[in-house]
Design an enzyme around this catalytic site. Structure first.
Site, PDB file in Angstrom:
ATOM      1  N   GLY A   1       0.837  -1.132   0.014  1.00  0.00           N
ATOM      2  CA  GLY A   1      -0.012   0.215   0.001  1.00  0.00           C
ATOM      3  C   GLY A   1       0.969   1.321   0.045  1.00  0.00           C
TER       4      GLY A   1
ATOM      5  N   GLU B   1     -12.200   6.437   5.535  1.00  0.00           N
ATOM      6  CA  GLU B   1     -11.703   5.530   6.611  1.00  0.00           C
ATOM      7  C   GLU B   1     -12.260   6.133   8.288  1.00  0.00           C
ATOM      8  OE1 GLU B   1      -7.272   4.186   7.883  1.00  0.00           O
ATOM      9  OE2 GLU B   1      -7.669   6.075   7.535  1.00  0.00           O
TER      10      GLU B   1
ATOM     11  N   ASN C   1      -7.367  11.593  15.205  1.00  0.00           N
ATOM     12  CA  ASN C   1      -7.999  11.157  14.256  1.00  0.00           C
ATOM     13  C   ASN C   1      -9.492  10.781  14.183  1.00  0.00           C
ATOM     14  OD1 ASN C   1      -5.742  10.871  12.425  1.00  0.00           O
ATOM     15  ND2 ASN C   1      -5.320   8.870  13.082  1.00  0.00           N
TER      16      ASN C   1
ATOM     17  N   ILE D   1       2.120   7.444   2.909  1.00  0.00           N
ATOM     18  CA  ILE D   1       3.148   7.074   4.175  1.00  0.00           C
ATOM     19  C   ILE D   1       3.986   5.983   3.574  1.00  0.00           C
ATOM     20  CG2 ILE D   1       3.263   6.174   6.227  1.00  0.00           C
ATOM     21  CD1 ILE D   1       2.070   8.842   6.250  1.00  0.00           C
ATOM     22  N   GLY D   2       3.246   4.999   2.874  1.00  0.00           N
ATOM     23  CA  GLY D   2       4.047   3.989   2.409  1.00  0.00           C
ATOM     24  C   GLY D   2       5.272   4.272   1.425  1.00  0.00           C
TER      25      GLY D   2
ATOM     26  N   LYS E   1      -2.417   9.256  19.373  1.00  0.00           N
ATOM     27  CA  LYS E   1      -2.480   9.358  17.786  1.00  0.00           C
ATOM     28  C   LYS E   1      -4.130   9.405  17.385  1.00  0.00           C
ATOM     29  CE  LYS E   1      -1.675   9.701  13.327  1.00  0.00           C
ATOM     30  NZ  LYS E   1      -1.013   8.349  12.733  1.00  0.00           N
TER      31      LYS E   1
END
Length: 325
Positions: A7, A286, A209, A11-12, A205
């Site tokens: 993915g 998400e 979110n 970020i990846g 975190k």
């Protein structure tokens, strides 16, 4: 050590560039125009301090083209993970570690957590126990992802801020596999502390979110605006306090206050959250791992969550209206 990033979006891709620059044996799984651009022109990272860097990367669509890996770092959105469990099997050997770099409440949360809820499965993040049964929680190494980045165009990652990827075993031990991966990430210029209480960081975190993401998608406001506006700040604060009550019942210790956490969000500046980016781009949002999971944990711990419930109802309808949930 063979590392595959499954993915390789914002970020990846950021992690992939850093590892490739350091000479690590890293490969990336991606798809569509982003994959095509990486294969044709390499992967480019734009960083405010380091400038523009392009590296050649081994990027594929089919995991079977890459072979078994020692670490598979999953950096997908949480709702996309259950469907790829079978696809990751060609990357596995008996000792392969799954590094769960996914936002929100992780599906393995109650694995080796101790207490009365040990082994509890979360329907909101792992429907039908697909990940629990398909991979097994014993393979998992937890990871809290802090960098903010975005794919500015296919094959190009813009790094906004942050370079920390905190690692942690579900049982809190400082294992060889965690230490080895930490060393590789540090050699790539990233911060990768191995934490004995990773769940504490997961919740700090998650605080942001849980609240900033849906509020930004509902209002189209950037982080600095929604954190400084009195009304939206109050909503975010209410959601965070409800989440804190749940987490403390689960044994979590918060190192900062709610207001300090909100101020930290404001300090990021005019950043569009990932959920707002998804809404604007027409991508599935998400919601479940970030918000529904907190509601589910409230039910499990007998904790009322009226503010979370209200915002969840609104963002679900907004997403359904857009065809993204």
């Amino acid at each position: 050590m063979r590392i595959c990033i499954f993915g390789a979006g914002a970020i990846g891709g950021y992690m992939g560039v850093k590892l490739a620059q350091a000479g690590a044996d890293v490969s990336l799984v991606a798809r569509g125009p982003h994959l095509a651009a990486m294969q044709e022109k390499g992967l480019t990272l734009i960083d405010a301090e380091a400038g523009r860097t392009t590296v050649d990367v081994r990027a594929r669509e089919k995991p079977e083209d890459l072979g078994p890996q020692d670490y598979v770092i999953v950096t997908l959105k949480a709702h996309s993970v259950p469907s790829v469990v079978p696809k990751l099997q060609p990357l596995m050997h008996p000792g392969t570690t799954i590094v769960s770099g996914v936002n929100g409440v992780p599906w393995w949360y109650f694995y080796k957590s101790g207490g009365d809820l040990e082994g509890t499965r979360l329907r909101s993040v792992d429907p039908d126990d697909v990940q629990w049964n398909g991979w097994g929680p014993e393979r998992v190494l937890g990871c809290v992802v802090y960098p903010a980045a975005e794919v500015s165009e296919p094959g190009v990652i813009r790094h906004i801020e942050g370079n920390r990827f905190s690692l942690g075993e579900p049982d809190g031990s400082k294992s060889d596999r965690a230490t080895a991966l930490s060393k590789v990430l540090v050699s790539a210029g990233l911060k990768a502390p191995v934490r004995p209480r990773l769940r504490d960081e997961i919740w700090v975190k998650l605080w942001g979110n849980l609240s900033f993401n849906p509020i930004s998608a509902l209002t189209h406001a950037t982080l600095d605006v929604l954190c400084n506006d009195a009304g939206t700040r109050a909503v975010a604060r209410g959601m965070m306090l409800e989440a804190q009550t749940i987490a403390e019942k689960l044994g979590v210790k918060f190192p900062v206050s709610v207001d300090r956490r909100i101020d930290g969000g404001a300090a990021v500046g005019a950043h569009r959250t990932s959920m707002l980016q998804d809404l604007d781009a027409g991508r599935p949002m998400e919601i479940d791992a970030l918000v529904t999971a907190v509601q589910e944990l409230g039910q499990i711990t007998d904790t009322p969550t009226p503010t979370v419930d209200t915002v969840l109802a609104l963002i679900r309808l907004r997403a359904r209206t857009a065809g993204l949930y």
